[in-house]
Scaffold this active site. Structure first.
Site, short mmCIF file in Angstrom:
data_model
loop_
_atom_site.label_atom_id
_atom_site.label_comp_id
_atom_site.label_asym_id
_atom_site.label_seq_id
_atom_site.Cartn_x
_atom_site.Cartn_y
_atom_site.Cartn_z
N ASN A 128 0.85 -1.19 0.00
CA ASN A 128 0.00 0.00 0.00
C ASN A 128 0.89 1.25 0.00
O ASN A 128 1.72 1.42 0.90
CB ASN A 128 -0.89 -0.04 1.25
N HIS A 149 0.95 6.21 1.89
CA HIS A 149 1.68 7.15 2.74
C HIS A 149 2.91 7.74 2.07
O HIS A 149 3.53 8.65 2.62
CB HIS A 149 1.94 6.52 4.11
N HIS A 199 -5.62 3.75 -1.71
CA HIS A 199 -6.95 4.13 -1.21
C HIS A 199 -7.22 5.58 -1.61
O HIS A 199 -6.55 6.49 -1.12
CB HIS A 199 -6.94 3.97 0.32
N ARG A 233 -9.29 8.33 -0.91
CA ARG A 233 -10.28 8.73 0.10
C ARG A 233 -11.11 9.88 -0.42
O ARG A 233 -10.68 10.65 -1.28
CB ARG A 233 -9.57 9.14 1.40
N ARG A 287 -6.85 12.91 1.02
CA ARG A 287 -5.77 13.34 1.91
C ARG A 287 -4.42 12.76 1.52
O ARG A 287 -3.39 13.29 1.88
CB ARG A 287 -6.10 13.01 3.37
N HIS A 288 -4.42 11.61 0.84
CA HIS A 288 -3.12 11.10 0.36
C HIS A 288 -3.18 10.86 -1.16
O HIS A 288 -2.78 11.71 -1.93
CB HIS A 288 -2.58 9.91 1.17
N GLU A 348 -8.71 0.72 -3.24
CA GLU A 348 -9.55 0.78 -2.04
C GLU A 348 -10.43 2.00 -2.11
O GLU A 348 -9.95 3.10 -2.42
CB GLU A 348 -8.69 0.88 -0.79
N THR A 351 -8.50 3.68 8.47
CA THR A 351 -9.73 2.89 8.41
C THR A 351 -9.87 2.11 9.71
O THR A 351 -9.17 1.14 9.95
CB THR A 351 -9.66 1.93 7.20
N GLU A 370 -11.35 -9.17 2.87
CA GLU A 370 -10.08 -8.85 3.51
C GLU A 370 -10.37 -8.70 5.00
O GLU A 370 -11.20 -7.87 5.40
CB GLU A 370 -9.48 -7.57 2.93
N HIS A 405 -3.92 -4.46 7.54
CA HIS A 405 -4.04 -3.27 8.37
C HIS A 405 -3.16 -3.38 9.61
O HIS A 405 -3.34 -4.28 10.43
CB HIS A 405 -5.48 -2.95 8.80
N GLY A 422 1.10 -1.38 4.31
CA GLY A 422 1.56 -0.08 3.83
C GLY A 422 2.31 0.75 4.86
O GLY A 422 3.52 0.94 4.76
#
Ligand code: PXP
Length: 251
Positions: free
Chosen positions: A12, A15, A48, A50, A54-55, A75, A106, A156, A199, A221
Site C-alpha cells: 500500500n 503514505h 486508497h 479517500r 488526503r493522500h 480501495e 480505516t 479482507e 491493516h 503499507g
C-alpha cells in the site's frame, strides 16, 4: 488445511502520497514507489482514494493505471463518486472499505450485514466490469456471511485490532483476536471466498497471519513506508517478504 501457493504481498503506497502532500510538492512519487515495490517482490499495489483526497489523488490513480504492470487493488468507500471512478479505470480489484472523514485511518470493518441490499446492488456493476470485489471486514461471522451473500469474491480481514493489542502489550486480547481471525479465515474459505488480510501489520505481527493457510494475500503499507526511512523501501519490502515466506513454510 495446507497452505496453497505462495502468499501474495500487496504494498500500500498511500503514505508516500501523505509525505508528498504534507508539503504540496511533486515528490515523493507514489508511482516510483510502486515500481520499486515491484522490483522488491510485491505482487500487487494497493491505493486508497479517500473522499477527502488526503493522500492518494485522482491523478495518482490515473498515473498508476497507466504505469503499473502489477495489478492495482483500488480501495474505496461505497459511494457513487468512487463507483464511477472505479468503472472508468476498471482496476484489477476493488476493495470496499468503510470511511469516516474524522478518522486517522480505516478504523473498523465494513458493516455489510446492515447494508446488505445496498451493497449487493453497489458491487454488481463493478463485478460486471471485471473487477474482483473484495470487502474489508472485521473477523465477525455475520459480516463474513453477508459478504458472501452480496456476491463478493474476496474478503479482507481487518488485522488492526490484533496489531493494536500487540503494540499495547495486551497479549490475552491479541490472542483472542487472532483466534477470531483464524476461525473466520477458515469459515470464509469454506464458503468459497478468497481470504486476504491487512491493516497495521509489522515485522512483529505479520508471521502468525501469514501462517494462516486460507489467507492468500496480505496488504501492508504504513509500516513499510515508515521502515523505508531507515532501510530503504526495497529492503523493507524484501524483509517483509522473507518473514511471510518463512512463516508460510513453517506452517
Ligand atoms: N487493507 C486495507 C483494506 C486498508 O484500508 C489498509 C489501509 O489503507 C491496509 C490494508 C494497509 O494498512 P497499513 O497501511 O496499516 O499497513
Amino acid at each position: 488445511m495446507e497452505p496453497t501457493g505462495r502468499l501474495r504481498l500487496g504494498v500500500n503506497i498511500d503514505h508516500v502520497a501523505t509525505v508528498r502532500n504534507a508539503r504540496g510538492s511533486a515528490y515523493p512519487d507514489p508511482v516510483r514507489a510502486a515500481k520499486l515495490a515491484e522490483e522488491a517482490g510485491a505482487n500487487g499495489i494497493t491505493a486508497h482514494l479517500r473522499e477527502d483526497r488526503r493522500h492518494i489523488t485522482d491523478a495518482d490513480i490515473e498515473n498508476l493505471m497507466e504505469a503499473l504492470t502489477l495489478p492495482l487493488n483500488f480501495e474505496m468507500a461505497a459511494t457513487q463518486e468512487m463507483q464511477q471512478i472505479a468503472l472508468r479505470h476498471k482496476p484489477h480489484a476493488v476493495c470496499i472499505v468503510p470511511e469516516k472523514r474524522e478518522e486517522r485511518t480505516t478504523e473498523g470493518g465494513l458493516e455489510v450485514a446492515r447494508e446488505e441490499n445496498r451493497l449487493a446492488h453497489y458491487i454488481a456493476p463493478l463485478r460486471e466490469a471485471g473487477c474482483r470485489v473484495s470487502i474489508f471486514i472485521a473477523a465477525d461471522q455475520r459480516q463474513v456471511e453477508a459478504a458472501h451473500r452480496i456476491g463478493a469474491e474476496v474478503i479482507e480481514l481487518h488485522t488492526g485490532a490484533y496489531c493494536d493489542f500487540h503494540a499495547e502489550g495486551d497479549f490475552d486480547k491479541r490472542d483472542a483476536e487472532f483466534h477470531r481471525l483464524r476461525e473466520m479465515a477458515s469459515f470464509a474459505h469454506s464458503l468459497g471466498l478468497e481470504v486476504h488480510a491487512g491493516h497495521g501489520l509489522t515485522y512483529e505481527t505479520v508471521q502468525p497471519i501469514a501462517a494462516l493457510p486460507e489467507v492468500m494475500e496480505l496488504n501492508i503499507g504504513h509500516f513499510l513506508i515508515g521502515e523505508a526511512i531507515f532501510s530503504g523501501l526495497g529492503p523493507a519490502i524484501k524483509e517483509m517478504r522473507r518473514l511471510m515466506d518463512d512463516a508460510r513454510q513453517e506452517a
